[in-house]
Design an enzyme around this catalytic site. Structure first.
Site, PDB file in Angstrom:
ATOM      1  N   HIS A  84     -47.816 -36.685  -3.572  1.00 43.34           N
ATOM      2  CA  HIS A  84     -49.170 -36.561  -3.016  1.00 43.34           C
ATOM      3  C   HIS A  84     -49.914 -35.360  -3.578  1.00 43.34           C
ATOM      4  O   HIS A  84     -51.140 -35.318  -3.554  1.00 43.34           O
ATOM      5  CB  HIS A  84     -49.111 -36.416  -1.485  1.00 43.34           C
ATOM      6  CG  HIS A  84     -48.623 -37.646  -0.792  1.00 43.34           C
ATOM      7  ND1 HIS A  84     -47.719 -37.605   0.225  1.00 43.34           N
ATOM      8  CD2 HIS A  84     -48.910 -38.945  -0.977  1.00 43.34           C
ATOM      9  CE1 HIS A  84     -47.461 -38.819   0.638  1.00 43.34           C
ATOM     10  NE2 HIS A  84     -48.172 -39.665  -0.076  1.00 43.34           N
ATOM     11  N   CYS A 129     -46.485 -57.614   0.503  1.00 45.03           N
ATOM     12  CA  CYS A 129     -45.531 -56.502   0.566  1.00 45.03           C
ATOM     13  C   CYS A 129     -46.127 -55.441   1.471  1.00 45.03           C
ATOM     14  O   CYS A 129     -47.158 -54.857   1.139  1.00 45.03           O
ATOM     15  CB  CYS A 129     -45.251 -55.924  -0.817  1.00 45.03           C
ATOM     16  SG  CYS A 129     -44.224 -54.435  -0.689  1.00 45.03           S
ATOM     17  N   CYS A 175     -46.279 -51.921  -0.125  1.00 44.42           N
ATOM     18  CA  CYS A 175     -47.433 -51.723  -1.032  1.00 44.42           C
ATOM     19  C   CYS A 175     -48.744 -52.015  -0.314  1.00 44.42           C
ATOM     20  O   CYS A 175     -49.807 -51.770  -0.868  1.00 44.42           O
ATOM     21  CB  CYS A 175     -47.368 -52.654  -2.242  1.00 44.42           C
ATOM     22  SG  CYS A 175     -45.915 -52.522  -3.269  1.00 44.42           S
ATOM     23  N   CYS A 221     -39.699 -56.642  -3.960  1.00 44.40           N
ATOM     24  CA  CYS A 221     -40.618 -55.629  -4.469  1.00 44.40           C
ATOM     25  C   CYS A 221     -39.820 -54.558  -5.224  1.00 44.40           C
ATOM     26  O   CYS A 221     -38.931 -53.933  -4.641  1.00 44.40           O
ATOM     27  CB  CYS A 221     -41.404 -54.987  -3.331  1.00 44.40           C
ATOM     28  SG  CYS A 221     -42.322 -53.547  -3.909  1.00 44.40           S
ATOM     29  N   HIS A 259     -40.202 -51.053  -3.471  1.00 42.04           N
ATOM     30  CA  HIS A 259     -39.670 -50.825  -2.121  1.00 42.04           C
ATOM     31  C   HIS A 259     -38.321 -51.492  -1.877  1.00 42.04           C
ATOM     32  O   HIS A 259     -37.742 -51.339  -0.797  1.00 42.04           O
ATOM     33  CB  HIS A 259     -40.701 -51.273  -1.072  1.00 42.04           C
ATOM     34  CG  HIS A 259     -41.970 -50.491  -1.166  1.00 42.04           C
ATOM     35  ND1 HIS A 259     -43.057 -50.923  -1.889  1.00 42.04           N
ATOM     36  CD2 HIS A 259     -42.290 -49.272  -0.693  1.00 42.04           C
ATOM     37  CE1 HIS A 259     -44.008 -50.003  -1.835  1.00 42.04           C
ATOM     38  NE2 HIS A 259     -43.565 -48.996  -1.111  1.00 42.04           N
ATOM     39  N   LYS A 272     -37.320 -42.431  -9.574  1.00 41.95           N
ATOM     40  CA  LYS A 272     -38.220 -42.315  -8.447  1.00 41.95           C
ATOM     41  C   LYS A 272     -37.536 -41.471  -7.363  1.00 41.95           C
ATOM     42  O   LYS A 272     -36.338 -41.585  -7.177  1.00 41.95           O
ATOM     43  CB  LYS A 272     -38.451 -43.739  -7.912  1.00 41.95           C
ATOM     44  CG  LYS A 272     -39.721 -43.867  -7.148  1.00 41.95           C
ATOM     45  CD  LYS A 272     -39.908 -45.260  -6.623  1.00 41.95           C
ATOM     46  CE  LYS A 272     -40.786 -45.117  -5.394  1.00 41.95           C
ATOM     47  NZ  LYS A 272     -41.029 -46.262  -4.649  1.00 41.95           N
ATOM     48  N   LYS A 314     -35.197 -41.345  -0.545  1.00 39.50           N
ATOM     49  CA  LYS A 314     -34.263 -40.773   0.427  1.00 39.50           C
ATOM     50  C   LYS A 314     -32.857 -41.274   0.153  1.00 39.50           C
ATOM     51  O   LYS A 314     -31.889 -40.548   0.285  1.00 39.50           O
ATOM     52  CB  LYS A 314     -34.691 -41.140   1.847  1.00 39.50           C
ATOM     53  CG  LYS A 314     -35.862 -40.296   2.290  1.00 39.50           C
ATOM     54  CD  LYS A 314     -36.176 -40.525   3.756  1.00 39.50           C
ATOM     55  CE  LYS A 314     -37.556 -40.011   4.072  1.00 39.50           C
ATOM     56  NZ  LYS A 314     -38.377 -40.939   4.789  1.00 39.50           N
TER      57      LYS A 314
END
Ligand code: MSP
Length: 470
Positions: free
Chosen positions: A21, A124, A127, A143, A146, A293, A296
């Site tokens: 972000h 999705c 998204c 996806c 995700h 990417k 977690k």
């Protein structure tokens, strides 16, 4: 005075701010500060995207009332922007009543191009995007971002007739009237535009309640992207106010994953509203961790607040603006960050400031003030949004100043009592540093401000290094 309006993507608040972000904010803040240096007047929007299925599901999972959940997280984003030293002037939350009412009015203005139809296809939630059959087949129903199976939707939705605007959008993109940067993304978008079907812009309330109600059909909830994209103009007061003083935006900063919404749906909305298209859409790359990417489950997620708390906003901005390329994907790892912090920021820059200030104080040097101008090469890079290259360009000058000190050896001049030469040598070096610092001020506002204070009328020797080494 040129007026410039710049925007950043508004993050979903289904979690806390993450390192990705920061990219929108840092790029937009450099743009804003650079243009303020040039004497422009800047309005800078930021905010949070608070509706949609993704957020609703997350709040449900956590068993927290949705509004409470978004209130908590939205606060963290606000704090994050402040911690990054980002100077936005306008802040919007899409759950604000004003925004909701204004979006409903926008919907009514688009009505001629809206129709009701059955949607049978894929979605999705990660998204927040309708998925075409082609994409479904290519991704084998999962996806890739995700790692979740696409959901099958069979429902009656409102559609926005994008097809009515395709020619105009294609022309605006091809001619550069709405410039898309970088060029390879522009090409991708032109291809995507040709293939784009009309977009569904609502979901039945029975399927999704968390969103803005369609104004003349209370059984339907607006598609989160119609709501979110509108923020760029509702925050300026549209449609209650005439926004022509600020709109069209001079630059809109978005990640590569959401360029399609900004370069296809958004211009279609604007065209129907009779508003001009943004001048530039800057699509930046992604921040990865060791080429992967951040996620977690992989365990490679870095909390940006931790970086800022430990090293300060300038160090964070330094890494994200010099080592994260404006357009390509780049890597962030703690190792890389700490290495850049110690070897570049602390050594090249911090030490230079300390060395020059110490030499000047020790030898009673008076600094003859000079106007600090931005050179053309730097301006060309900045105007082309090549921020990491502009940063690199100035950094080479900093490294050259370090070399020059070693070559000119002012301490020998002092020892030999060559006062005139010494004054000239240190004045050149210090003014060289101040030129660099001025050019870097959009990137590292706090440190460069300290540098100006250190070398003001009288030299104020800093008590501690600008960037203490780890
Ligand atoms: N809510 C939408 C944006 C609506 S704008 C009208 C959204 N939110 S997001 O939280 O998923 O992303 C917000 C911004 O962060 C986007 O510009 C997105 O591309 C960017 N990034 C999210 N992860 C990123 C990285 N790992 N690296 C760089 N930017 C990334 O999309």
């Amino acid at each position: 005075m040129t007026k410039r309006y710049i925007t950043t993507a508004i993050p979903y608040v289904n979690g806390l701010p993450h390192i990705g972000h920061a990219v929108d904010y840092c790029l937009a803040d450099v743009y804003a500060r650079y243009h303020k240096l040039l004497g422009d007047e800047v309005r800078f929007q930021a905010g949070t995207d608070e509706h949609g299925g993704k957020i609703f599901q997350k709040a449900k999972e956590l068993n927290i009332p949705v509004q409470e959940y978004v209130d908590q997280n939205a606060e963290k984003f606000r704090d994050f922007i402040k911690a990054l030293d980002v100077e936005c002037t306008d802040y919007i939350r899409t759950s604000d009543n004003e925004h909701v009412r204004r979006v409903q009015e926008i919907w009514l203005k688009l009505k001629d191009h809206i129709y009701l139809e059955k949607y049978s296809g894929w979605y999705c939630t990660g998204c927040e995007r309708y998925i075409t059959q082609k994409e479904y087949d290519e991704n084998k129903g999962i996806c890739p971002d995700h790692q979740k199976a696409y959901e099958k939707l069979e429902e009656e939705n409102y559609y926005f007739r994008i097809s009515d605007f395709k020619d105009e959008i294609r022309e605006a993109i091809s001619s550069g009237e709405m410039l898309i940067l970088p060029d390879f993304r522009k090409k991708e978008i032109l291809k995507l535009l040709d293939e784009s079907p009309d977009v569904s812009i609502s979901r039945p309330k029975s399927q999704l309640t968390w969103g803005i109600t369609v104004p003349d059909d209370s059984d339907q909830t607006m598609y989160v992207w119609l709501d979110a994209l509108s923020n760029y103009i509702t925050v300026l007061g549209y449609p209650d106010k005439d926004i022509s003083e600020w709109w069209p935006a001079s630059a809109q900063f978005v990640g590569k994953d959401i360029l399609r919404f900004h370069a296809i749906i958004w211009p279609a909305i604007l065209l129907e509203l009779g508003l001009p298209l943004p001048k530039v859409i800057v699509s930046h790359g992604f921040v990865l961790s060791n080429g992967q990417k951040m996620s977690k489950s992989i365990g490679n997620v870095v909390n940006p607040v931790e970086v800022i708390d430990r090293y300060g906003a300038d160090a964070f901005r330094y890494y994200f603006l010099r080592h994260v390329d404006t357009f390509a994907d780049s890597d962030f790892t703690w190792d890389k960050f700490i290495n850049a912090y110690n070897n570049e920021l602390a050594n090249d820059f911090g030490n230079l400031v300390q060395r020059l200030a110490t030499l000047a104080v020790k030898n009673n040097i008076i600094i003859l003030p000079r106007e600090h101008e931005l050179d053309q090469e730097y301006k060309n890079l900045m105007d082309g949004f090549k921020y990491s290259e502009a940063f690199e360009y100035i950094w080479e000058k900093i490294q050259n100043l370090n070399k020059k000190i070693d070559e000119e050896k002012p301490w020998i001049l002092a020892k030999n009592k060559e006062t005139v030469k010494l004054e000239e040598c240190l004045n050149n070096l210090i003014n060289g540093l101040l030129d660099c610092s001025y050019a870097l001020s959009p990137f590292m506002p706090t440190a460069t401000n300290k540098v100006s204070k250190i070398f003001s009328d009288k030299i104020n020797l800093p008590k501690s290094p600008l960037f203490p080494k780890e």
